[in-house]
Motif scaffolding. Structure first.
Motif, short mmCIF file in Angstrom:
data_model
loop_
_atom_site.label_atom_id
_atom_site.label_comp_id
_atom_site.label_asym_id
_atom_site.label_seq_id
_atom_site.Cartn_x
_atom_site.Cartn_y
_atom_site.Cartn_z
N TYR A 404 50.39 73.06 -3.33
CA TYR A 404 51.21 74.08 -2.64
C TYR A 404 51.75 73.49 -1.36
CZ TYR A 404 47.15 74.61 0.44
OH TYR A 404 46.12 74.36 1.31
N ARG A 405 52.77 74.17 -0.81
CA ARG A 405 53.36 73.72 0.46
C ARG A 405 53.29 74.88 1.45
NH1 ARG A 405 59.22 71.48 -0.40
NH2 ARG A 405 58.75 70.43 1.57
N ILE A 406 53.34 74.61 2.71
CA ILE A 406 53.35 75.69 3.69
C ILE A 406 54.62 76.52 3.50
CG2 ILE A 406 54.47 74.28 5.49
CD1 ILE A 406 52.69 75.84 7.53
N GLY A 407 54.47 77.85 3.53
CA GLY A 407 55.64 78.74 3.38
C GLY A 407 56.43 78.72 4.67
N ARG A 408 57.74 78.49 4.56
CA ARG A 408 58.53 78.38 5.81
C ARG A 408 59.98 78.78 5.49
NH1 ARG A 408 61.96 78.23 9.57
NH2 ARG A 408 61.53 77.07 11.48
N PRO A 409 60.29 80.12 5.43
CA PRO A 409 61.66 80.54 5.12
C PRO A 409 62.64 80.07 6.20
CG PRO A 409 60.14 82.42 5.07
CD PRO A 409 59.39 81.27 5.64
N ARG A 410 63.91 79.97 5.90
CA ARG A 410 64.95 79.66 6.87
C ARG A 410 65.72 80.94 7.21
NH1 ARG A 410 65.94 74.36 7.69
NH2 ARG A 410 66.57 75.20 9.73
N GLN A 411 66.92 80.82 7.83
CA GLN A 411 67.64 82.02 8.29
C GLN A 411 69.14 81.78 8.30
OE1 GLN A 411 66.47 82.41 12.46
NE2 GLN A 411 67.68 80.59 12.99
N LEU A 412 69.88 82.84 8.47
CA LEU A 412 71.32 82.76 8.78
C LEU A 412 71.41 83.01 10.28
CD1 LEU A 412 74.35 82.70 8.04
CD2 LEU A 412 74.20 85.20 7.73
N TYR A 413 71.72 82.00 11.06
CA TYR A 413 71.72 82.13 12.52
C TYR A 413 73.04 82.71 12.99
CZ TYR A 413 71.74 81.06 17.49
OH TYR A 413 71.84 81.15 18.85
N THR A 414 73.01 83.82 13.70
CA THR A 414 74.27 84.44 14.18
C THR A 414 74.21 84.64 15.69
OG1 THR A 414 73.24 86.59 13.75
CG2 THR A 414 74.65 85.69 12.00
N GLY A 415 73.33 83.85 16.35
CA GLY A 415 73.21 83.97 17.81
C GLY A 415 74.24 83.11 18.53
N ALA A 416 74.00 82.86 19.80
CA ALA A 416 74.97 82.12 20.65
C ALA A 416 75.03 80.66 20.22
CB ALA A 416 74.52 82.20 22.11
N ALA A 417 76.24 80.07 20.26
CA ALA A 417 76.38 78.62 20.05
C ALA A 417 75.78 77.93 21.28
CB ALA A 417 77.85 78.27 19.89
N GLN A 418 75.57 76.59 21.21
CA GLN A 418 74.94 75.90 22.35
C GLN A 418 75.75 76.09 23.62
OE1 GLN A 418 73.42 72.01 21.63
NE2 GLN A 418 73.65 71.37 23.77
N ARG A 419 75.07 76.30 24.74
CA ARG A 419 75.73 76.47 26.04
C ARG A 419 74.80 75.93 27.11
NH1 ARG A 419 75.19 83.09 26.67
NH2 ARG A 419 73.19 83.27 25.58
N ASP A 420 75.36 75.54 28.31
CA ASP A 420 74.54 74.91 29.35
C ASP A 420 73.90 75.94 30.27
OD1 ASP A 420 76.94 72.27 29.45
OD2 ASP A 420 75.04 72.43 28.34
#
Ligand code: SDX
Length: 427
Positions: A404-420
């Motif tokens: 077996y492998r560790i369960g680790r779902p992903r996502q659809l990211y809809t947050g802020a793009a990279q910013r400083d």
């Protein structure tokens, strides 16, 4: 498995996806290759996702079928008993008479708790919800078995399963007794599993409670009907926790926590609260209207199911058991049962519920039986957890005992793009 394939065409490129076929139920499209192509699948709530391969339980939501290792739930509920069903779920076959007796003896030899665990209960307020107590005590059990927590060791996995199945009724009864101020009752291993539970719930050191065989049978049937249900929310939680290598006590505690929600195992407690709130058959229409009102969060508790879009086969057995128990107790005129039966009849005729295929589920009638057994409403989910423990353990063991492998779902990211980062004085 077959060599059938699905073909996904994206921007002119065709991706081949294997189609896998099981023994029963829909084929599945193996999407593991999509990540390499730069895609995830998107399925909030896992409505269309098969998270694993399993041999334990099969459900057909359209036909109202529930099989445990191939055996129909109504046959098991009427002909078997909870420990035999537990053996079936854990080991995959119905036990011989000798194996059944051996398994029952193993369970009986582990029904007591370490005496120091009694002190865990005294840390809670007397009015603590028994699910909070059960969750805490089960998680703490791992602190008492350092000698057998190596999940890669099959013997450690088995003794942990035996300990948990054996101790859940004891912990459940203690969670109730603590709220009453009555002393904890030790298990009486001359009794069968469910009679022993009712004994620990209701006997006192001054007098042994006479356990009615009909009521003990009803309790045992409730444990059977709650034993397992494929990849439901709490079982999926146990699998995810187990995939990190966490010890079985921690995994089962995570399943208890997930089961507590009113959309899941907490529904049986919510059904009784709802019936009490309805109070009289003449108020039902008002609650049906609320359940249909999109702006009202109220839902008809005990109705609807993610998988069953026809009747829940467990509800049918539960309804028959409710009639038997209430007849035995002379409670056929129980007002809550009258409301429940009228509610079911109206809901099954109402277009909204018919179109959305909202049928009574396992929780709708279980509460009626538990109330008739004098089980307090806040103990209903504790009893669900006690019955479901073997299902959680069967799935945990099935996963851990093969690669077996560790369960680790992903996502659809809809947050802020990279910013400083912006200094405080410039915001
Ligand atoms: C258990 O998964 C399992 O196997 C669980 C279980 C097990 O053994 O482990 O079977 C045990 O958890 C049984 C379910 C107990 N829960 C309840 O009785 C709570 C009431 N039921 C609902 O909360 C609901 O039906 C669920 C959570 C059970 C199922 O939810 P889904 O599959 O996500 O369905 P949904 O919420 O998307 O509902 C579909 C539609 C919605 O309307 P629309 O948005 O399409 O317009 O049906 C409506 C819902 O509003 N709806 C209800 C309703 N259940 C669903 N409307 C009124 N009353 C309800 N009970």
């Amino acid at each position: 498995m077959t060599d059938k394939k699905a073909y996904l065409s994206i921007d002119g490129e065709t991706i081949d996806l294997p189609i896998l076929t099981g023994t029963l139920g829909p084929d599945v499209i193996d999407v593991q290759g999509l990540t390499a192509k730069g895609f995830f699948t998107f399925d909030p709530g896992f409505v269309s996702t098969a998270s694993c391969e399993s041999e334990i339980t099969f459900i057909d939501g359209e036909k109202g079928i529930l099989l445990h290792r191939g055996y129909p739930i109504d046959q098991l509920a009427m002909k078997s008993d909870y420990l035999e069903v537990s053996y079936l779920l854990l080991y995959g076959e119905l036990p011989s008479q000798e194996d059944k007796a051996l398994f029952e003896t193993k369970i009986k030899n582990h029904t007591m708790l370490h005496e120091q665990l009694n002190d865990f209960f005294t840390g809670f307020r007397r009015d603590a919800h028994p699910m909070a107590i059960m969750c805490g005590v089960v998680g703490a059990l791992s602190a008492f078995y350092h000698d057998s927590l190596d999940i890669s060791n099959a013997e450690h996995r088995e003794i942990s399963a035996i300990r948990l199945i054996a101790k859940m009724p004891t912990i459940a009864a203690m969670s109730y007794r603590y709220s009453t101020g009555l002393p904890f009752m030790y298990p009486d291993n001359t009794l069968d599993y469910s009679s022993n539970f009712l004994h620990m719930m209701y006997s006192t050191p001054c007098e042994q409670k006479e356990i009615s065989p009909t009521l003990a049978r009803a309790m045992d049937r409730i444990f059977i009907l709650h034993a397992d249900h494929e990849q439901n929310a709490s079982t999926s939680t146990v699998r995810l926790a187990g995939s990190t290598g966490a010890n079985p006590f921690a995994c089962i505690a995570s399943g208890i926590a997930a089961l507590w929600g009113p959309s899941h195992g907490g529904a049986n407690e919510a059904v009784l609260d709802m019936l009490a709130e309805i109070g009289d058959v003449k108020h039902i229409d008002k609650f049906i209207a609320r359940a249909k009102d999109k702006n009202d969060p109220f839902r008809l508790m005990g109705f609807g199911h993610r998988v069953y879009k026809n009747f829940d086969p467990r509800a049918k057995v539960m309804k028959q058991t409710a009639d038997e128990v209430l007849a035995e107790l002379g409670l056929e005129d129980d007002p809550l049962l009258k409301i429940a039966k009228r509610l079911e009849q109206i809901a099954l005729e109402d277009d909204y519920f018919v179109q959305k295929k909202l049928y009574p589920n396992v929780d709708f009638y279980s509460g009626i039986i538990l109330k008739a057994l004098n089980i307090p409403t806040n103990m209903f989910t504790v009893i669900f957890a006690t019955g479901r423990t073997v299902g959680w353990l069967a799935h945990w063991h099935e996963m851990i005992s093969s690669p077996y492998r560790i369960g680790r779902p992903r996502q659809l990211y809809t947050g802020a793009a990279q910013r400083d980062y912006v200094e405080t004085d410039k915001r």
